[in-house]
Motif scaffolding. Structure first.
Motif, short mmCIF file in Angstrom:
data_model
loop_
_atom_site.label_atom_id
_atom_site.label_comp_id
_atom_site.label_asym_id
_atom_site.label_seq_id
_atom_site.Cartn_x
_atom_site.Cartn_y
_atom_site.Cartn_z
N SER A 43 0.17 7.85 -50.91
CA SER A 43 1.10 6.27 -51.43
C SER A 43 1.05 5.66 -50.31
O SER A 43 0.46 6.39 -48.99
CB SER A 43 2.68 6.54 -50.84
N ARG A 44 0.78 4.01 -50.06
CA ARG A 44 -0.40 3.73 -48.87
C ARG A 44 0.50 3.18 -48.10
O ARG A 44 0.49 2.87 -47.19
CB ARG A 44 -0.90 2.56 -49.67
N ILE A 45 1.76 3.03 -48.47
CA ILE A 45 2.97 2.68 -47.29
C ILE A 45 4.21 3.92 -46.98
O ILE A 45 4.08 4.72 -48.03
CB ILE A 45 4.03 1.74 -48.19
N LYS B 47 -6.57 5.81 -55.95
CA LYS B 47 -5.51 6.80 -56.12
C LYS B 47 -4.38 6.36 -56.88
O LYS B 47 -3.82 5.71 -56.50
CB LYS B 47 -4.88 6.99 -54.75
N ASP B 48 -4.15 7.20 -57.94
CA ASP B 48 -2.88 6.64 -58.58
C ASP B 48 -1.94 7.33 -58.35
O ASP B 48 -1.29 7.80 -57.28
CB ASP B 48 -3.23 7.22 -60.15
N SER B 49 -0.48 7.10 -58.59
CA SER B 49 0.72 7.23 -58.44
C SER B 49 0.91 8.23 -57.76
O SER B 49 1.63 8.73 -57.26
CB SER B 49 2.21 6.79 -59.52
N ALA C 31 8.53 0.56 -37.96
CA ALA C 31 8.60 2.27 -38.24
C ALA C 31 7.51 2.28 -39.79
O ALA C 31 7.43 3.49 -39.64
CB ALA C 31 9.70 2.82 -38.67
N ILE C 32 7.11 1.50 -40.21
CA ILE C 32 7.06 1.17 -41.42
C ILE C 32 5.37 1.24 -41.56
O ILE C 32 4.83 -0.37 -40.55
CB ILE C 32 7.40 0.94 -42.49
N VAL C 33 4.76 2.02 -41.88
CA VAL C 33 2.90 1.14 -41.62
C VAL C 33 1.95 1.53 -42.72
O VAL C 33 2.68 2.16 -43.53
CB VAL C 33 1.70 2.43 -41.57
N LYS C 34 0.93 0.24 -43.02
CA LYS C 34 0.57 0.81 -44.91
C LYS C 34 -0.99 1.79 -44.07
O LYS C 34 -1.21 1.68 -42.92
CB LYS C 34 -0.35 -0.48 -45.24
N LEU C 35 -1.00 2.43 -45.04
CA LEU C 35 -2.62 3.02 -44.84
C LEU C 35 -3.68 3.12 -45.82
O LEU C 35 -3.85 2.30 -46.56
CB LEU C 35 -1.87 4.85 -45.62
N ALA C 36 -4.84 3.55 -44.57
CA ALA C 36 -6.27 3.19 -45.55
C ALA C 36 -5.68 4.16 -45.97
O ALA C 36 -6.20 5.26 -46.44
CB ALA C 36 -6.82 3.18 -44.24
N VAL C 37 -7.23 4.07 -47.50
CA VAL C 37 -7.51 4.95 -48.20
C VAL C 37 -9.51 4.81 -48.63
O VAL C 37 -9.55 3.79 -48.84
CB VAL C 37 -7.06 4.86 -49.92
N PRO C 38 -9.69 5.26 -47.33
CA PRO C 38 -11.05 5.20 -47.16
C PRO C 38 -12.32 4.50 -48.17
O PRO C 38 -13.02 3.81 -48.19
CB PRO C 38 -11.86 6.15 -46.16
N CYS C 39 -11.40 5.19 -49.47
CA CYS C 39 -12.64 5.58 -50.68
C CYS C 39 -11.93 4.14 -50.74
O CYS C 39 -13.32 2.90 -51.05
CB CYS C 39 -12.64 6.35 -51.62
N GLU C 40 -10.74 3.33 -51.22
CA GLU C 40 -10.50 2.36 -51.93
C GLU C 40 -11.28 1.06 -50.90
O GLU C 40 -11.90 0.61 -51.42
CB GLU C 40 -8.97 2.50 -52.14
N VAL D 129 -18.34 8.15 -51.90
CA VAL D 129 -19.22 9.58 -51.10
C VAL D 129 -19.11 8.91 -49.55
O VAL D 129 -18.69 10.30 -48.91
CB VAL D 129 -20.25 9.86 -51.98
N ALA D 130 -19.63 8.33 -49.01
CA ALA D 130 -19.96 8.36 -47.69
C ALA D 130 -19.16 8.50 -46.87
O ALA D 130 -18.33 8.70 -45.67
CB ALA D 130 -20.70 7.17 -47.42
N ALA D 131 -17.63 7.51 -47.19
CA ALA D 131 -16.34 7.44 -46.92
C ALA D 131 -15.74 8.02 -46.32
O ALA D 131 -14.71 8.11 -45.78
CB ALA D 131 -15.94 5.61 -48.03
N CYS D 132 -15.09 9.14 -47.38
CA CYS D 132 -14.27 9.79 -47.84
C CYS D 132 -14.74 11.43 -46.58
O CYS D 132 -15.42 11.89 -47.07
CB CYS D 132 -14.40 10.62 -49.23
N PRO D 133 -13.35 10.94 -46.14
CA PRO D 133 -13.22 11.87 -44.35
C PRO D 133 -13.33 13.10 -45.18
O PRO D 133 -13.39 13.93 -44.34
CB PRO D 133 -11.82 11.41 -43.65
#
Ligand code: FES
Lengths: 486, 87
Positions: A111-113, A183-185, A164-173, A203-207
């Protein structure tokens, strides 16, 4: 390259070298099956995952990608030895170059949030009432987001009095310039191949190293081994500085590694430059507002899939690879041609070009040298049939293409370059604006390179661009200027 | 005082596995330690000959200590240790 997944890149290169070693051994299939066990033998420390079994399972998947298979349709019961065998039997490599390793991808929260530990489990629960989708439940007195219901609207984030609630980064997106990876649900990342321009930024972004390239290394080794046809390498200009030694030593090393002949794609770049300069002059005479370069494979796909209106301003001149492969196939029609490249998108371009049979990345070439124990810096220098120019050799470096065109233009001062060094969400906006306005203020030649810094910053490079550029400069200083004779 | 001697392996295996990215050490070390430490690139140090060994590349040596999977931080730490020892 400079990015955030150096561990998984290290792993990738090790796996490639081991696959090649297995291929060269007298028991290719069995030794391929054993790679995960050799890398994580009984009792070995488990550097990344929860246990040795999971670690091996993920290594197995990476070996599969190294053998050229897609990881999405997965048959867990199938042994690596079966895949190894199948890789030998296939006629053509898989169509799309990228594949996602779900097990590694799961490391990123779905989840992004996300509700952090700062949640006080308050009585009012403003987050719950703010959520229109009923995605927030209480677990052990604290809020928790149900990823399958969350639409990332951020209403809860704004409602929480404790932040207390944050938005998380998804590096590939975040890295994808065209929104093709998501990312799907269920938290599983999928690439939308209709949208994907194969630029390799994910490819380069995904940790976690979850986005893998389907390697064609086995296909190439097979042709080298059966010796029926010549195997000819054509290396991209950006290879300078990616390996030890000079390009003349590299040529010898590549011949030792199994290539029958070695060409510089810079030779084709020289043809691109001349043609592009002529085309530029014609277009300007006809009153065009600007022209864009056309040698970057990722950019070409970007136009095709996302901005077809820009097409009329793009040069119709072919890429350096196109001209080089044409020359080679004219001379050696039966040969197998391999493009040595820093780039995923060129895999796609090569599939559409009958003159290019395979693509091998710099990382894969490096792994081949490791497996064959070839010391490049100890090889003799050998010359190319045709020496490429200074301009052609600088093609993989940002500004290199525009400068090359300018250097051979009839009136160089009339060429006014605008440089796009890296296709990102922002530069995509810029290009859209130029297209809509039919104008690029103050400039008339837009050079577009999908990777930051040019091909030198490509996803399969080995060295840091800054250091590679130093080595490139040394070569350029020794090279002759390109001449136009018309 | 004896100089600390650092060798970054620039053989093919180490280069491909990451020592290409260690070349900055030359400047970093010069700025940090001046004359006390000497850094140079080296041809294959012969630590990479079989597969369990090349997987641990790149190699850097600090005097007689061999560092596997070398990173800039690991090397600097070892230099500090050596300098202390020599004091
Ligand atoms: S290449 Fe570094 S030890 Fe051999």
């Amino acid at each position: 390259m400079s990015n955030n997944n150096s561990q998984s890149i290290h792993l990738k290169k090790e796996i490639l070298a081991r696959i090649i070693e297995a291929f060269l051994s007298d028991n290719y299939e069995e030794n391929t099956r054993l790679i995960p066990y050799d890398m994580r033998p009984k009792g070995a420390e488990v550097p990344y995952r929860c246990c040795i079994y999971k670690e091996r399972a993920i290594l197995k998947e990476r070996v599969k990608a190294g053998l050229g298979f897609s990881l999405e349709e997965d048959d867990e019961t199938k042994l690596l030895s079966d895949y190894a065998k199948e890789a030998l039997e296939r006629e053509k490599p898989d169509e799309h170059p990228l594949t996602v390793l779900d097990a590694a991808c799961a490391g990123c929260v779905p989840s992004r949030i996300y509700v952090t530990d700062l949640c006080q489990g308050c009585v009012a629960r403003p987050c719950q009432s703010a959520c229109k989708f009923g995605a927030i439940e209480m677990v052990n007195g604290k809020s928790k987001i149900d990823g399958s219901k969350c639409k990332s609207c951020k209403m809860c984030m704004n409602a929480c009095p404790y932040n207390a609630i944050v938005k998380l980064a998804v590096p590939c997106e975040d890295a994808c310039p065209v929104g093709a990876i998501q990312k799907d649900s269920n938290g599983i990342t999928r690439i939308d191949y209709e949208q994907c321009i194969s630029c390799g930024k994910c490819v380069a972004a995904c940790p976690f190293g979850a986005v893998n390239e389907k390697s064609q290394i086995i296909d190439i080794l097979k042709h080298m081994k059966d010796d029926k046809k010549e195997v000819i390498a054509m290396f991209a200009p950006s290879i300078v500085g990616q390996l030890p030694g000079t390009i003349y030593q590299l040529k010898t090393a590549m011949e030792k590694a199994g290539f029958d002949r070695v060409y510089e794609v810079a030779q084709g770049a020289d043809i691109t430059t001349i043609n592009e300069a002529k085309e530029f002059e014609e277009r300007m005479e006809e009153g065009a507002p600007f022209m864009t370069t056309s040698c970057c494979a990722g950019y070409n796909q970007f136009i095709k899939k996302h901005l077809p209106e820009l097409k009329e301003f793009e040069s119709t001149t072919e890429t350096p690879l196109y001209y080089t492969a044409e020359l080679v196939k004219e001379k050696y029609p039966e040969a197998i041609t391999v493009f040595i490249s820093p780039c995923v998108a060129k895999r796609k371009e090569s599939m559409d070009n009958p003159n290019v049979d395979y693509v091998m990345t710099y990382e894969e070439l490096g792994a081949l040298f490791i497996a064959k124990r070839i010391e490049i810096a100890e090889c003799e220098e050998s010359k190319f049939e045709v020496e490429s120019s200074k301009q052609g050799r600088n093609f993989g470096n940002t500004t290199g293409v525009a400068e090359a065109v300018k250097s051979v233009a009839k009136n160089p001062e009339e060429v006014k370059p605008y440089i796009i060094s890296g296709l990102t969400k922002d530069t995509v906006k810029e290009l859209k604006k130029f297209t809509k306005d039919k104008s690029c203020p103050g400039c008339n030649l837009i050079e577009v390179m999908c990777c930051e810094g040019g091909c030198i910053g490509g996803n399969a490079t080995i060295n840091i661009p800054r250091v590679a550029r130093k080595q490139l400069k040394t070569l350029l200083d020794e090279s002759e200027d390109l001449k136009r004779n018309d | 005082m004896a100089k600390v001697n650092v060798k970054i392996c620039m053989g093919t295996t180490c280069f491909v596995m990451g020592s290409s990215q260690l070349q900055d050490l030359v400047d970093i070390v010069k700025n940090k330690y001046g004359e006390a430490v000497e850094v140079s690139g080296s041809t294959c140090l012969n630590h990479c000959t079989n597969s369990s060994e090349y997987s641990k590349a790149p190699y850097v040596t600090v005097d007689d200590t061999v560092i596997q999977e070398a990173t800039i931080d690991k090397v600097l730490q070892e230099i500090d240790r050596k300098l202390k020892e020599n004091e």
